[in-house]
Design an enzyme around this catalytic site. Structure first.
Site, PDB file in Angstrom:
ATOM      1  N   GLY A   1       0.845  -1.197   0.000  1.00  0.00           N
ATOM      2  CA  GLY A   1       0.000   0.000   0.000  1.00  0.00           C
ATOM      3  C   GLY A   1       0.872   1.236   0.000  1.00  0.00           C
ATOM      4  O   GLY A   1       2.092   1.164   0.228  1.00  0.00           O
TER       5      GLY A   1
ATOM      6  N   SER B   1       5.851  -1.887  -1.941  1.00  0.00           N
ATOM      7  CA  SER B   1       5.804  -2.894  -3.020  1.00  0.00           C
ATOM      8  C   SER B   1       4.813  -2.518  -4.121  1.00  0.00           C
ATOM      9  O   SER B   1       3.777  -3.157  -4.274  1.00  0.00           O
ATOM     10  CB  SER B   1       5.560  -4.307  -2.485  1.00  0.00           C
ATOM     11  OG  SER B   1       4.715  -4.383  -1.374  1.00  0.00           O
TER      12      SER B   1
HETATM   13  N1  LIG Z   1      -7.695   3.932  10.206  1.00  0.00           N
HETATM   14  C1  LIG Z   1      -6.361   3.976  10.208  1.00  0.00           C
HETATM   15  N2  LIG Z   1      -5.644   2.861   9.949  1.00  0.00           N
HETATM   16  C2  LIG Z   1      -4.270   2.907   9.951  1.00  0.00           C
HETATM   17  N3  LIG Z   1      -3.552   4.021  10.194  1.00  0.00           N
HETATM   18  C3  LIG Z   1      -4.240   5.163  10.456  1.00  0.00           C
HETATM   19  C4  LIG Z   1      -5.660   5.187  10.468  1.00  0.00           C
HETATM   20  N4  LIG Z   1      -6.067   6.444  10.738  1.00  0.00           N
HETATM   21  C5  LIG Z   1      -4.956   7.178  10.898  1.00  0.00           C
HETATM   22  N5  LIG Z   1      -3.841   6.418  10.749  1.00  0.00           N
HETATM   23  C6  LIG Z   1      -2.482   6.922  10.865  1.00  0.00           C
HETATM   24  O1  LIG Z   1      -1.878   6.828   9.595  1.00  0.00           O
HETATM   25  C7  LIG Z   1      -0.480   6.648   9.750  1.00  0.00           C
HETATM   26  C8  LIG Z   1      -0.042   5.450   8.931  1.00  0.00           C
HETATM   27  O2  LIG Z   1       1.361   5.417   8.942  1.00  0.00           O
HETATM   28  P1  LIG Z   1       2.216   4.096   8.764  1.00  0.00           P
HETATM   29  O3  LIG Z   1       3.604   4.460   9.131  1.00  0.00           O
HETATM   30  O4  LIG Z   1       1.564   2.955   9.462  1.00  0.00           O
HETATM   31  O5  LIG Z   1       2.083   3.886   7.198  1.00  0.00           O
HETATM   32  P2  LIG Z   1       2.930   2.940   6.244  1.00  0.00           P
HETATM   33  O6  LIG Z   1       1.944   2.365   5.300  1.00  0.00           O
HETATM   34  O7  LIG Z   1       3.751   2.015   7.059  1.00  0.00           O
HETATM   35  O8  LIG Z   1       3.830   3.979   5.450  1.00  0.00           O
HETATM   36  P3  LIG Z   1       5.331   3.837   4.865  1.00  0.00           P
HETATM   37  O9  LIG Z   1       5.228   3.062   3.593  1.00  0.00           O
HETATM   38  O10 LIG Z   1       5.748   5.248   4.626  1.00  0.00           O
HETATM   39  O11 LIG Z   1       6.149   3.148   5.908  1.00  0.00           O
HETATM   40  C9  LIG Z   1      -0.208   6.458  11.241  1.00  0.00           C
HETATM   41  O12 LIG Z   1       0.246   7.683  11.781  1.00  0.00           O
HETATM   42  C10 LIG Z   1      -1.593   6.103  11.783  1.00  0.00           C
HETATM   43  O13 LIG Z   1      -1.758   6.498  13.135  1.00  0.00           O
END
Ligand SMILES: Nc1ncnc2c1ncn2[C@@H]1O[C@H](COP(=O)(O)OP(=O)(O)OP(=O)(O)O)[C@@H](O)[C@H]1O
Ligand SMILES: [Mg+2]
Length: 199
Positions: A27, A101
């Protein structure tokens, strides 16, 4: 003197420890992969398997240090994660991979490597680019929209939406805890974790 033995001549073995699987999050940046993975992992571990995290950010500081964000480097990063995930799956681990990915063909390669040894469960964290940009946890979308960062996935670099993910999570409809629960329920249905975890 004996001849030098090359590593690729390691004794072949088909042995494996049963029950290994890889949960593969994909994602956009900020979609919630790491957040949800960190809720799912401890719940899986309570059930017995040892969990190993291959998170994009961590992998890029170790295994893939020095790689950038060209298509070639992104593919190399994902192929490395897929290769390590497959090795760990063979040992019966529960692997949680969480990298953007963006390319379907490379995710497919990772799937094939893992499926030699265990189950591959692809989880698409399907958060829209608008929502990721609204969250902008790392401040990267703002820079990408201004053109200060080039080749940012979802802005000026492709994200190929998976057509074959086992689980699709809409984080605009579910809180992280709910998303984790949906994933654990699916793992239970697939017989990968015991029913007590998803309760
Ligand atoms: N419903 C939700 N589900 C998941 N995360 C949420 C939601 N609402 C808000 N958020 C926030 O969105 C952010 C998601 O960031 P996260 O680091 O998990 O993303 P990631 O997909 O790992 O990104 P990256 O590829 O940059 O590492 C977090 O700060 C989280 O608190
Ligand atoms: Mg992350």
């Amino acid at each position: 003197m004996t001849e030098h033995i090359y590593a690729h001549e390691h004794p072949e073995t088909e042995r494996r420890r049963d029950g290994g699987f890889t949960l593969w999050f994909t994602g956009l940046s900020g979609s919630g992969k790491t957040t949800i993975a960190h809720l799912v992992g401890p719940a899986i571990e309570e059930c017995g398997p040892i969990v190993e995290y291959l998170d994009g950010d961590t992998v890029r500081t170790h295994l893939s240090k020095g790689l950038g964000f060209s298509k070639e480097d992104r593919d190399a990063n994902i192929e490395r994660i897929g290769w390590v995930a497959a090795r760990l799956t063979r040992h019966g681990a529960a692997v949680i991979a969480a990298a953007i990915s963006p390319y379907q063909a490379t995710r497919q390669k990772a799937r094939e490597l893992v499926e030699e040894w265990g189950t591959f469960v692809e989880v698409h964290i399907a958060t829209s680019v608008e929502e990721c940009a609204r969250r902008d946890v790392k401040g990267l979308y703002e820079k990408a929209f201004k053109g200060e960062i080039k080749g940012f996935t979802g802005v000026d670099d492709p994200y190929e939406v998976p057509g074959d993910a086992e689980i699709v999570i809409d984080t605009e409809a579910h809180e992280p805890e709910e998303s984790a629960r949906l994933i654990l329920t699916k793992l239970e249905e697939l017989g990968l974790v015991g029913s007590e975890v998803a309760a």
